[in-house]
Write a protein that holds these residues in place. Structure first.
Motif, PDB file in Angstrom:
ATOM      1  N   THR A 148     136.969  32.740   1.716  1.00  0.00           N
ATOM      2  CA  THR A 148     135.805  33.016   2.467  1.00  0.00           C
ATOM      3  C   THR A 148     135.744  34.446   2.946  1.00  0.00           C
ATOM      4  O   THR A 148     136.773  34.825   3.688  1.00  0.00           O
ATOM      5  CB  THR A 148     135.659  32.075   3.765  1.00  0.00           C
ATOM      6  N   LEU A 149     134.866  35.182   2.652  1.00  0.00           N
ATOM      7  CA  LEU A 149     134.835  36.686   3.000  1.00  0.00           C
ATOM      8  C   LEU A 149     134.096  36.804   4.311  1.00  0.00           C
ATOM      9  O   LEU A 149     132.978  36.287   4.536  1.00  0.00           O
ATOM     10  CB  LEU A 149     134.280  37.337   2.099  1.00  0.00           C
ATOM     11  N   VAL A 150     134.745  37.656   5.286  1.00  0.00           N
ATOM     12  CA  VAL A 150     133.986  37.787   6.591  1.00  0.00           C
ATOM     13  C   VAL A 150     134.167  39.381   6.652  1.00  0.00           C
ATOM     14  O   VAL A 150     134.914  40.109   6.552  1.00  0.00           O
ATOM     15  CB  VAL A 150     134.623  37.345   7.587  1.00  0.00           C
ATOM     16  N   GLY A 151     132.687  39.886   6.861  1.00  0.00           N
ATOM     17  CA  GLY A 151     132.493  41.519   6.843  1.00  0.00           C
ATOM     18  C   GLY A 151     131.815  41.933   8.204  1.00  0.00           C
ATOM     19  O   GLY A 151     130.698  41.213   8.544  1.00  0.00           O
ATOM     20  N   HIS A 152     132.296  42.877   8.705  1.00  0.00           N
ATOM     21  CA  HIS A 152     131.802  43.203  10.204  1.00  0.00           C
ATOM     22  C   HIS A 152     130.995  44.432   9.895  1.00  0.00           C
ATOM     23  O   HIS A 152     131.593  45.290   9.386  1.00  0.00           O
ATOM     24  CB  HIS A 152     132.923  43.120  11.118  1.00  0.00           C
ATOM     25  N   ALA A 190     129.380  42.810  -0.046  1.00  0.00           N
ATOM     26  CA  ALA A 190     128.437  42.699  -1.363  1.00  0.00           C
ATOM     27  C   ALA A 190     128.971  43.160  -2.371  1.00  0.00           C
ATOM     28  O   ALA A 190     129.015  42.533  -3.475  1.00  0.00           O
ATOM     29  CB  ALA A 190     127.193  43.431  -0.827  1.00  0.00           C
ATOM     30  N   LEU A 191     129.841  44.326  -2.637  1.00  0.00           N
ATOM     31  CA  LEU A 191     130.405  44.644  -3.760  1.00  0.00           C
ATOM     32  C   LEU A 191     131.481  43.683  -4.305  1.00  0.00           C
ATOM     33  O   LEU A 191     131.365  43.380  -5.481  1.00  0.00           O
ATOM     34  CB  LEU A 191     131.077  46.071  -3.447  1.00  0.00           C
ATOM     35  N   ALA A 192     132.159  43.054  -3.555  1.00  0.00           N
ATOM     36  CA  ALA A 192     133.150  41.955  -3.868  1.00  0.00           C
ATOM     37  C   ALA A 192     132.333  40.847  -4.494  1.00  0.00           C
ATOM     38  O   ALA A 192     132.885  40.113  -5.201  1.00  0.00           O
ATOM     39  CB  ALA A 192     134.070  41.535  -2.683  1.00  0.00           C
ATOM     40  N   MET A 193     131.525  40.289  -3.752  1.00  0.00           N
ATOM     41  CA  MET A 193     130.739  39.341  -3.977  1.00  0.00           C
ATOM     42  C   MET A 193     129.986  39.379  -5.281  1.00  0.00           C
ATOM     43  O   MET A 193     129.983  38.288  -6.254  1.00  0.00           O
ATOM     44  CB  MET A 193     129.406  39.161  -3.185  1.00  0.00           C
ATOM     45  N   ASP A 194     129.516  40.585  -5.722  1.00  0.00           N
ATOM     46  CA  ASP A 194     128.940  40.879  -6.947  1.00  0.00           C
ATOM     47  C   ASP A 194     129.910  40.733  -8.143  1.00  0.00           C
ATOM     48  O   ASP A 194     129.715  40.225  -9.263  1.00  0.00           O
ATOM     49  CB  ASP A 194     128.301  42.116  -7.042  1.00  0.00           C
ATOM     50  N   SER A 222     122.878  43.334   2.013  1.00  0.00           N
ATOM     51  CA  SER A 222     121.872  43.984   1.036  1.00  0.00           C
ATOM     52  C   SER A 222     121.233  43.236   0.344  1.00  0.00           C
ATOM     53  O   SER A 222     121.021  41.945   0.859  1.00  0.00           O
ATOM     54  CB  SER A 222     122.913  44.749  -0.128  1.00  0.00           C
ATOM     55  N   ASP A 223     120.249  43.302  -0.735  1.00  0.00           N
ATOM     56  CA  ASP A 223     119.431  42.599  -1.579  1.00  0.00           C
ATOM     57  C   ASP A 223     119.816  42.893  -2.993  1.00  0.00           C
ATOM     58  O   ASP A 223     120.693  43.389  -3.350  1.00  0.00           O
ATOM     59  CB  ASP A 223     118.161  42.453  -1.039  1.00  0.00           C
ATOM     60  N   SER A 224     118.868  42.015  -3.785  1.00  0.00           N
ATOM     61  CA  SER A 224     119.265  42.320  -5.386  1.00  0.00           C
ATOM     62  C   SER A 224     117.879  43.056  -5.690  1.00  0.00           C
ATOM     63  O   SER A 224     117.865  43.062  -7.014  1.00  0.00           O
ATOM     64  CB  SER A 224     119.322  41.079  -5.878  1.00  0.00           C
ATOM     65  N   THR A 225     117.415  43.713  -4.890  1.00  0.00           N
ATOM     66  CA  THR A 225     116.152  44.610  -5.511  1.00  0.00           C
ATOM     67  C   THR A 225     116.307  46.071  -5.209  1.00  0.00           C
ATOM     68  O   THR A 225     116.035  46.703  -6.132  1.00  0.00           O
ATOM     69  CB  THR A 225     114.788  44.141  -4.608  1.00  0.00           C
ATOM     70  N   HIS A 226     116.888  46.238  -4.282  1.00  0.00           N
ATOM     71  CA  HIS A 226     116.886  47.620  -3.832  1.00  0.00           C
ATOM     72  C   HIS A 226     118.314  48.534  -4.246  1.00  0.00           C
ATOM     73  O   HIS A 226     119.103  47.539  -4.422  1.00  0.00           O
ATOM     74  CB  HIS A 226     116.733  48.109  -2.383  1.00  0.00           C
ATOM     75  N   SER A 227     118.441  49.578  -4.261  1.00  0.00           N
ATOM     76  CA  SER A 227     119.736  50.466  -4.430  1.00  0.00           C
ATOM     77  C   SER A 227     120.535  49.842  -3.023  1.00  0.00           C
ATOM     78  O   SER A 227     120.042  49.429  -2.129  1.00  0.00           O
ATOM     79  CB  SER A 227     119.568  51.907  -4.260  1.00  0.00           C
ATOM     80  N   PRO A 228     121.916  49.843  -3.066  1.00  0.00           N
ATOM     81  CA  PRO A 228     122.688  49.393  -2.248  1.00  0.00           C
ATOM     82  C   PRO A 228     122.759  50.506  -1.047  1.00  0.00           C
ATOM     83  O   PRO A 228     122.967  50.092   0.169  1.00  0.00           O
ATOM     84  CB  PRO A 228     124.111  49.561  -2.582  1.00  0.00           C
ATOM     85  N   SER A 229     122.027  51.576  -0.902  1.00  0.00           N
ATOM     86  CA  SER A 229     121.935  52.322   0.001  1.00  0.00           C
ATOM     87  C   SER A 229     120.706  52.119   0.801  1.00  0.00           C
ATOM     88  O   SER A 229     120.470  52.800   1.954  1.00  0.00           O
ATOM     89  CB  SER A 229     121.855  53.988  -0.573  1.00  0.00           C
ATOM     90  N   GLY A 239     125.434  37.393  -9.201  1.00  0.00           N
ATOM     91  CA  GLY A 239     126.766  37.450  -8.719  1.00  0.00           C
ATOM     92  C   GLY A 239     126.582  37.606  -6.988  1.00  0.00           C
ATOM     93  O   GLY A 239     126.766  36.447  -6.667  1.00  0.00           O
ATOM     94  N   TYR A 240     126.040  38.456  -6.742  1.00  0.00           N
ATOM     95  CA  TYR A 240     126.135  38.723  -4.975  1.00  0.00           C
ATOM     96  C   TYR A 240     124.859  37.531  -4.531  1.00  0.00           C
ATOM     97  O   TYR A 240     125.347  36.786  -3.579  1.00  0.00           O
ATOM     98  CB  TYR A 240     125.296  39.858  -4.875  1.00  0.00           C
ATOM     99  N   GLY A 241     123.899  37.271  -5.368  1.00  0.00           N
ATOM    100  CA  GLY A 241     122.713  36.388  -4.880  1.00  0.00           C
ATOM    101  C   GLY A 241     123.182  34.958  -5.028  1.00  0.00           C
ATOM    102  O   GLY A 241     122.372  33.926  -4.485  1.00  0.00           O
ATOM    103  N   SER A 242     124.257  34.573  -5.530  1.00  0.00           N
ATOM    104  CA  SER A 242     124.547  33.259  -5.798  1.00  0.00           C
ATOM    105  C   SER A 242     125.604  32.638  -5.042  1.00  0.00           C
ATOM    106  O   SER A 242     125.819  31.323  -4.902  1.00  0.00           O
ATOM    107  CB  SER A 242     125.325  33.172  -7.316  1.00  0.00           C
ATOM    108  N   ILE A 243     125.923  33.473  -4.082  1.00  0.00           N
ATOM    109  CA  ILE A 243     126.980  32.968  -3.015  1.00  0.00           C
ATOM    110  C   ILE A 243     126.618  32.514  -1.553  1.00  0.00           C
ATOM    111  O   ILE A 243     125.511  32.814  -1.152  1.00  0.00           O
ATOM    112  CB  ILE A 243     128.090  34.005  -2.744  1.00  0.00           C
ATOM    113  N   ASN A 244     127.037  31.444  -1.124  1.00  0.00           N
ATOM    114  CA  ASN A 244     126.529  31.078   0.153  1.00  0.00           C
ATOM    115  C   ASN A 244     126.802  32.041   1.145  1.00  0.00           C
ATOM    116  O   ASN A 244     127.859  32.451   1.387  1.00  0.00           O
ATOM    117  CB  ASN A 244     127.294  29.738   0.571  1.00  0.00           C
ATOM    118  N   GLN A 245     125.622  32.324   1.899  1.00  0.00           N
ATOM    119  CA  GLN A 245     125.643  33.519   2.850  1.00  0.00           C
ATOM    120  C   GLN A 245     125.466  32.891   4.603  1.00  0.00           C
ATOM    121  O   GLN A 245     124.508  32.107   4.445  1.00  0.00           O
ATOM    122  CB  GLN A 245     124.819  34.690   2.394  1.00  0.00           C
ATOM    123  N   VAL A 246     126.271  33.172   5.248  1.00  0.00           N
ATOM    124  CA  VAL A 246     125.950  32.896   6.525  1.00  0.00           C
ATOM    125  C   VAL A 246     126.072  34.211   7.546  1.00  0.00           C
ATOM    126  O   VAL A 246     126.881  35.164   7.190  1.00  0.00           O
ATOM    127  CB  VAL A 246     127.440  31.944   7.218  1.00  0.00           C
TER     128      VAL A 246
END
Length: 257
Positions: free
Chosen positions: A73-77, A85-89, A106-113, A193-200
């Motif tokens: 379970t990843l926790v990012g502050h 997001a990079l690890a999730m992807d 982040s989202d899966s549409t725009h650049s990470p920046s 990748g990123y979009g497939s994970i349960n996000q809280v």
């Protein structure tokens, strides 16, 4: 038993989780608090860290080292949400849930920046008060470096945190970077990748840096499965409201593992 991996925000380090780690461990869970490159006790200097991937390397190496059957379970502050997001992807099969503690999502549409551009629009350079902001002028991978100042810490990040924890931060913070220029050149994160994970998402309602309304705006624009809230938590919720953060994480451990 859940393996929590805790990821800090800019200029901080694994040390900022010192109140959360023992509580989770006493509940029977495994906890790894990461020092990203040039952060905490990591020996690299920010001048030697040229890309966001370089900065995230300690987290990526941890994910690579996990046994094939283990999920974390990843926790990012804060800004650490982008490292998540990079690890999730890259490792969706190794992650049970991703928790954003008032983190940038982040989202899966725009650049990470893209989310950084929005964040900086709300927090221009002059709002960082006595922080030291400069460019390293690297001709290949130019980046802006930041060292948070004492007035900035007490006014925008630690306003509800104890004087002892503020003093600890003043001694331990190191220069960091948002790596916005590098992230602007990166591909968007994937749905597979990123979009497939349960996000809280854990909303910190008294955060003056990533404000409550901005947190809710990110939630509305991303694939967040569940939202929790902590009253009277400033930006450093793991220090100002550690018990509440732990309660949220233990609840997530029961639901998603």
């Amino acid at each position: 038993m859940v393996h929590f991996v805790l990821v800090h925000t800019i200029c901080h380090g694994a040390w900022c989780w010192y109140k959360v780690k023992p509580v989770l461990e006493s509940a029977g869970h495994r906890v790894t608090a990461i020092d990203l490159a040039a952060s905490g006790m990591n020996m690299a200097k920010i001048e030697e860290v040229h890309t966001f991937s370089d900065y995230t390397k300690p987290l990526i190496e941890l994910m690579e080292s996990l046994p094939p059957e283990e999920k974390v379970t990843l926790v990012g502050h804060g800004v650490g949400g982008i490292n998540l997001a990079l690890a999730m992807d890259s490792f969706p099969h190794k992650i049970s849930a991703a928790v954003f503690l008032n983190g940038l999502t982040s989202d899966s549409t725009h650049s990470p920046s893209y989310i950084l551009d929005q964040f900086l629009e709300r927090n221009p350079a002059d709002s960082w008060l006595d922080s030291n902001i400069s460019s390293d002028l690297n001709p290949v991978n130019s980046k802006i470096t930041v060292l948070l100042g004492s007035k900035c810490l007490v006014t925008k990040l630690y306003q509800l945190t104890s004087s002892q924890d503020l003093a600890l931060a003043e001694m331990l913070i190191r220069p960091g970077s948002l790596f916005k220029e590098d992230l602007s050149k990166c591909m968007s994160f994937s749905e597979e990748g990123y979009g497939s994970i349960n996000q809280v998402y854990i909303v910190c309602k008294k955060d003056l840096t990533i404000t409550e309304d901005f947190q809710h705006r990110m939630i509305e624009n991303n694939s967040v499965k569940e939202v929790m809230e902590i009253e009277d938590a400033d930006h450093m919720a793991m220090l100002s409201k550690p018990n509440e953060v732990c309660c949220c994480l233990l609840d997530i451990a029961n639901k998603y593992n």
